[in-house]
Design a protein around this motif. Structure first.
Motif, PDB file in Angstrom:
ATOM      1  N   ILE A 237      -7.783  -9.003   1.209  1.00 53.03           N
ATOM      2  CA  ILE A 237      -7.121  -9.419   2.454  1.00 53.03           C
ATOM      3  C   ILE A 237      -8.179  -9.995   3.382  1.00 53.03           C
ATOM      4  N   LYS A 238      -8.021 -11.231   3.799  1.00 53.37           N
ATOM      5  CA  LYS A 238      -9.004 -11.891   4.667  1.00 53.37           C
ATOM      6  C   LYS A 238      -8.505 -11.903   6.102  1.00 53.37           C
ATOM      7  N   ILE A 239      -9.338 -11.358   6.991  1.00 60.68           N
ATOM      8  CA  ILE A 239      -8.987 -11.251   8.405  1.00 60.68           C
ATOM      9  C   ILE A 239      -9.945 -12.112   9.227  1.00 60.68           C
ATOM     10  N   PRO A 240      -9.438 -12.990  10.093  1.00 54.67           N
ATOM     11  CA  PRO A 240     -10.326 -13.875  10.872  1.00 54.67           C
ATOM     12  C   PRO A 240     -11.028 -13.157  12.020  1.00 54.67           C
ATOM     13  N   LEU A 241     -12.141 -13.711  12.443  1.00 55.68           N
ATOM     14  CA  LEU A 241     -12.834 -13.245  13.637  1.00 55.68           C
ATOM     15  C   LEU A 241     -12.040 -13.711  14.854  1.00 55.68           C
ATOM     16  N   VAL A 242     -11.787 -12.788  15.798  1.00 57.42           N
ATOM     17  CA  VAL A 242     -11.070 -13.174  17.010  1.00 57.42           C
ATOM     18  C   VAL A 242     -12.071 -13.399  18.135  1.00 57.42           C
ATOM     19  N   ALA A 243     -11.710 -14.239  19.081  1.00 60.18           N
ATOM     20  CA  ALA A 243     -12.650 -14.662  20.120  1.00 60.18           C
ATOM     21  C   ALA A 243     -12.848 -13.623  21.224  1.00 60.18           C
ATOM     22  N   GLU A 244     -11.910 -12.649  21.314  1.00 58.18           N
ATOM     23  CA  GLU A 244     -12.011 -11.675  22.406  1.00 58.18           C
ATOM     24  C   GLU A 244     -12.061 -10.257  21.842  1.00 58.18           C
TER      25      GLU A 244
ATOM     26  N   MET B 242       0.838  -1.198   0.000  1.00 60.39           N
ATOM     27  CA  MET B 242       0.000   0.000   0.000  1.00 60.39           C
ATOM     28  C   MET B 242       0.877   1.253   0.000  1.00 60.39           C
ATOM     29  N   LYS B 243       0.237   2.398  -0.230  1.00 59.84           N
ATOM     30  CA  LYS B 243       0.970   3.628  -0.475  1.00 59.84           C
ATOM     31  C   LYS B 243       1.206   4.435   0.820  1.00 59.84           C
ATOM     32  N   LYS B 244       1.731   5.656   0.656  1.00 56.84           N
ATOM     33  CA  LYS B 244       2.078   6.488   1.810  1.00 56.84           C
ATOM     34  C   LYS B 244       0.846   6.916   2.597  1.00 56.84           C
ATOM     35  N   LEU B 245      -0.218   7.287   1.901  1.00 53.78           N
ATOM     36  CA  LEU B 245      -1.456   7.751   2.527  1.00 53.78           C
ATOM     37  C   LEU B 245      -2.534   6.692   2.299  1.00 53.78           C
ATOM     38  N   VAL B 246      -3.041   6.091   3.392  1.00 58.40           N
ATOM     39  CA  VAL B 246      -3.965   4.960   3.269  1.00 58.40           C
ATOM     40  C   VAL B 246      -5.273   5.269   3.997  1.00 58.40           C
ATOM     41  N   PHE B 247      -6.379   5.286   3.241  1.00 57.08           N
ATOM     42  CA  PHE B 247      -7.706   5.504   3.806  1.00 57.08           C
ATOM     43  C   PHE B 247      -8.412   4.162   4.007  1.00 57.08           C
ATOM     44  N   PHE B 248      -8.982   3.955   5.184  1.00 61.81           N
ATOM     45  CA  PHE B 248      -9.808   2.776   5.444  1.00 61.81           C
ATOM     46  C   PHE B 248     -11.266   3.242   5.535  1.00 61.81           C
ATOM     47  N   GLY B 249     -12.127   2.703   4.666  1.00 61.53           N
ATOM     48  CA  GLY B 249     -13.533   3.082   4.657  1.00 61.53           C
ATOM     49  C   GLY B 249     -14.429   1.854   4.657  1.00 61.53           C
TER      50      GLY B 249
ATOM     51  N   SER C  43      -9.243  -2.696  11.714  1.00 62.55           N
ATOM     52  CA  SER C  43      -8.456  -2.990  10.507  1.00 62.55           C
ATOM     53  C   SER C  43      -7.384  -1.929  10.285  1.00 62.55           C
ATOM     54  N   SER C  44      -7.764  -0.653  10.404  1.00 60.65           N
ATOM     55  CA  SER C  44      -6.789   0.421  10.201  1.00 60.65           C
ATOM     56  C   SER C  44      -5.732   0.415  11.307  1.00 60.65           C
ATOM     57  N   ALA C  45      -6.161   0.117  12.541  1.00 62.39           N
ATOM     58  CA  ALA C  45      -5.212   0.064  13.656  1.00 62.39           C
ATOM     59  C   ALA C  45      -4.218  -1.076  13.473  1.00 62.39           C
ATOM     60  N   ALA C  46      -4.701  -2.231  13.034  1.00 67.15           N
ATOM     61  CA  ALA C  46      -3.821  -3.387  12.808  1.00 67.15           C
ATOM     62  C   ALA C  46      -2.817  -3.093  11.695  1.00 67.15           C
ATOM     63  N   PHE C  47      -3.305  -2.448  10.629  1.00 68.81           N
ATOM     64  CA  PHE C  47      -2.405  -2.111   9.518  1.00 68.81           C
ATOM     65  C   PHE C  47      -1.357  -1.095   9.975  1.00 68.81           C
ATOM     66  N   ALA C  48      -1.785  -0.071  10.705  1.00 68.85           N
ATOM     67  CA  ALA C  48      -0.849   0.949  11.189  1.00 68.85           C
ATOM     68  C   ALA C  48       0.203   0.326  12.111  1.00 68.85           C
ATOM     69  N   LEU C  49      -0.233  -0.599  12.966  1.00 69.27           N
ATOM     70  CA  LEU C  49       0.694  -1.279  13.866  1.00 69.27           C
ATOM     71  C   LEU C  49       1.718  -2.077  13.074  1.00 69.27           C
ATOM     72  N   ARG C  50       1.269  -2.735  12.004  1.00 67.91           N
ATOM     73  CA  ARG C  50       2.183  -3.514  11.161  1.00 67.91           C
ATOM     74  C   ARG C  50       3.228  -2.615  10.509  1.00 67.91           C
TER      75      ARG C  50
ATOM     76  N   SER D 258      -0.513  -9.180  11.557  1.00 70.21           N
ATOM     77  CA  SER D 258       0.309 -10.090  10.747  1.00 70.21           C
ATOM     78  C   SER D 258      -0.313 -10.413   9.400  1.00 70.21           C
ATOM     79  N   TYR D 259      -1.632 -10.199   9.264  1.00 68.86           N
ATOM     80  CA  TYR D 259      -2.314 -10.496   8.002  1.00 68.86           C
ATOM     81  C   TYR D 259      -2.069  -9.430   6.934  1.00 68.86           C
ATOM     82  N   TYR D 260      -1.370  -8.366   7.302  1.00 66.41           N
ATOM     83  CA  TYR D 260      -1.079  -7.298   6.328  1.00 66.41           C
ATOM     84  C   TYR D 260       0.334  -7.401   5.770  1.00 66.41           C
ATOM     85  N   ASP D 261       0.958  -8.550   5.930  1.00 72.77           N
ATOM     86  CA  ASP D 261       2.298  -8.738   5.341  1.00 72.77           C
ATOM     87  C   ASP D 261       2.230  -8.733   3.813  1.00 72.77           C
TER      88      ASP D 261
END
Length: 308
Positions: A286-293, A1-8, A18-25, A305-308
């Motif tokens: 990009i497929k992200i699983p449902l987490v239990a918590e 992905m590019k320098k400026l990334v919008f999640f909608g 999703s945006s938080a996970a990507f930013a953390l990655r 890790s799914y944004y590798d």
């Protein structure tokens, strides 16, 4: 992905996680990353369990966050105009002007305009300070209005400038028109302010439609309503030359399901996943699983890790 990334995406599909996970990655990879929320119902502070507000807050190594408050930004914007008006408008009518501005601050679209002004500041002033800027947007309708503002307001601001010049022409005619009129237009603070804002909007618009700099990511669940809304939203964005390159399908159910209810939901999910993959076959899915918590620091690390 590019320098400026919008999640909608549609409300409730998991844009913030999703945006938080990507930013953390991105931060984990050594990129100095700014995560920005434009959604009035901010949840970044709940995910990271830290106080986040209108000032940039450091969350951890390479990761910073900011939550734009539409009401606060609208109030700041109106107060800024009032301050400028005191140097421009006659004291006789300043009270009436302030009344009109107060009415404008609660009119439809004022929040979006204020948020867009803050986004312009972030894009134009912070762009060089961060390797990546990730923007968690409000639900689809709000996002579409926000991104269409440069085009919608551009013509309106041109008309305001024309009206201001017409008013100045009438004033100069009453004093007998002279050769200094052109210079008075160039120095007029109202026209200068309008032109400066229009230039910033055009520059921001140029950046937003640059596919080398910007990525638009739509988050959805494998369900009918999010799927249909995403299709419509991408068509609307294409009219404004915004290209969506990535699709996140969030909260995928696990395979090892034994209860009958969840088996039915999984079967339905499979049908929509097939439709999504067919319809968006030209995009990165990009497929992200449902987490239990609840999504907090530990689970966010897993999702990132799914944004590798």
């Amino acid at each position: 992905m590019k320098k400026l990334v919008f999640f909608g995406g549609k409300g409730g599909v998991g844009k913030t996680t999703s945006s938080a996970a990507f930013a953390l990655r991105c931060a984990k990879k050594g990129e100095k990353t700014l995560l920005v929320s434009t959604d009035p119902a901010h949840s970044l502070c709940d995910i990271f369990e830290k106080e986040i507000g209108s000032e940039i807050t450091k969350l951890n190594d390479n990761l910073y966050a900011l939550e734009i408050d539409p009401e606060e930004e609208a109030e700041n914007y109106i107060q800024g105009i009032k301050t400028k008006m005191k140097d421009i408008v006659s004291p006789i009518i300043i009270k009436e002007v302030e009344k009109q501005l107060d009415a404008a601050s609660v009119s439809p679209g004022s929040d979006e305009s204020a948020v867009f002004d803050k986004l312009m500041e972030i894009i134009l002033e912070y762009g060089e300070k961060y390797d990546r800027i990730v923007i968690d947007t409000a639900p689809t309708g709000h996002t579409l209005r926000l991104l269409s503002l440069p085009e919608l307001l551009g013509g309106w601001m041109d008309r305001l400038i024309e009206k201001r010049i017409e008013a100045m022409e009438l004033y100069e005619m009453s004093k007998r028109y002279d050769s200094k009129f052109k210079k008075s237009i160039e120095k007029d603070p109202v026209i200068s302010t309008l032109k400066l804002r229009k230039e910033k909007m055009e520059k921001t618009r140029e950046i937003l439609t640059n596919n080398e700099l910007v990525s638009f990511v739509f988050v959805m669940n494998a369900e009918k309503l999010p799927f249909e809304e995403t299709k419509k939203a991408i068509k609307v964005l294409s009219k404004y030359n915004f290209i969506v390159q990535d699709i996140v399908v969030n909260r995928i159910l696990p395979e090892n399901i034994s209860e009958e209810f969840w088996k039915k939901r999984k079967a339905l999910e499979k049908i929509y996943l097939e439709e999504i993959e067919e319809y968006f076959k030209d995009k990165n899915i990009i497929k992200i699983p449902l987490v239990a918590e609840d999504v907090k620091s530990e689970s966010l690390n897993i999702l990132s890790s799914y944004y590798d």
